[in-house]
Design an enzyme around this catalytic site. Structure first.
Site: not given
Ligand code: NDP
Ligand code: OXD
Length: 316
Positions: A231, A279
């Protein structure tokens, strides 16, 4: 509840094709749009992307909120969010698209794509040094649904992979670190930083100058590289520009930005060592996602456990 006896779905989407989603979700469900029914007692479920804040609070019988994206920061941006379960997208094709983006950007930086594109513009014939992937460590912040698939793809290409998470995680082949205590060591062992974190109060602005200074610069690539597809509000763009200009960072690939669309005046657009995408790393595919959402709604109506529930306290 609709006349068919099945739940009624509100579609509250910004910047997405509402009619397409309506057709896909309309199999057995009444689907209505946000503008027409601001306080409709017959609405059971809401499918949302950047919905208008307050619109859900007016629905007295709302039972479930479903995000059309993996990220749910747009849901929590609503200060009047009702206290109902929130589901998010977890889909194989989303993870595959994200892994493709990550591999694409890592390979481009690894194989000196930026330098070769600049040389081509100058018609310069100059072979550059080639490194093996085994000498390059990619560090992924966030080993969730997306980060883990990207890690596997990078490992298969021979890169070393580090991962940083909130809690302890074990992922085959990945050197894992977690929490504030693990961050310094994670960064010091990382040449290419890939950010796949959610935007939460704990992660806002985490990619700042200080963090970038912690990356390994004396490395096989000749500098540290940043790739952010998580993000935009995870990063401080003024700090990224400063880091690029003083050598803290060699190059960056950015898919997400503090303000989207990226303002015309942003210096990132024209920076010679920044690669910008709008994005677009991994787009939600309504054809693929609508059946998964309908399945979760059906499970809810049968009183069964739901998949992909968001943890409200953690914010993701
Ligand atoms: P998940 O919820 O499956 O994974 C999130 C990961 O981030 C986990 O490993 C979590 O740790 C870690 N995390 C969260 N908070 C913290 C913190 N404070 N400190 C350290 N690690 C942290 O999310 P996804 O993998 O499904 O998606 C990740 C992000 O990708 C989405 O939230 C979205 O913002 C972004 N995204 C972007 C897209 C794009 O087109 N650019 C498309 C889709 C998504 P833990 O394993 O310990 O819980
Ligand atoms: C998502 C994105 O969060 O597209 O899926 O950014």
């Amino acid at each position: 509840m609709s006349q068919s006896g099945r739940g009624r779905i509100l579609l509250a989407l910004t910047g997405q094709d509402v009619d397409h989603w309506r057709r896909l979700l309309g199999d057995g469900y009444d689907v209505v749009t946000g503008r027409a029914y601001p306080s409709d007692p017959s609405i059971d479920h809401a499918v949302v992307w950047k919905h208008r804040p307050g619109v859900l609070a007016g629905l007295p019988n709302l039972k479930l909120v479903i995000s059309t994206g993996a990220g749910v920061d747009h849901v929590f941006a609503d200060p009047d969010l009702p206290d109902v379960p929130i589901l998010r997208v977890v889909a194989e094709n989303l993870a595959t698209h994200m892994a493709e983006y990550v591999v694409w950007r890592v390979m481009d930086h690894h194989r000196q794509g930026m330098a070769y594109r600049a040389q081509q513009a100058e018609r310069a014939w100059e072979e550059r040094n080639q490194q093996t992937a085994a000498r390059v460590a990619v560090g992924i912040m966030g080993l969730g649904q997306l980060g883990r698939v990207a890690a596997k793809a990078l490992l298969s290409l021979g890169f070393r992979v580090n991962g940083w998470t909130r809690g302890p995680r074990a992922v085959d082949g990945v050197a894992t670190f977690h929490g504030d205590d693990g961050l310094k060591a994670f960064l010091a062992a990382t040449d290419i930083l890939v950010v796949l974190l959610p935007h939460t109060p704990a992660t806002q602005g985490i990619v700042d100058y200080n963090l970038l200074r912690g990356l390994r610069r004396d490395n096989a690539l000749g500098g540290a590289v940043l790739v952010n597809a998580g993000r935009g509000r995870l990063q401080r763009e003024a700090d990224i520009l400063r880091a690029l200009d003083d050598g803290t960072l060699k190059e960056a690939s950015l898919d997400v930005f503090e303000a989207e669309p990226l303002p015309q005046a942003s210096a990132l657009w024209s920076h010679p060592r920044v690669f910008v995408t709008p994005h677009a790393a991994a787009a939600s595919d309504p054809e693929h996602l609508a059946p998964l959402m309908l399945e979760q709604i059906a499970r809810f109506e049968r009183g069964e456990a739901l998949d992909n529930l968001v943890d409200r306290d953690a914010g993701y």
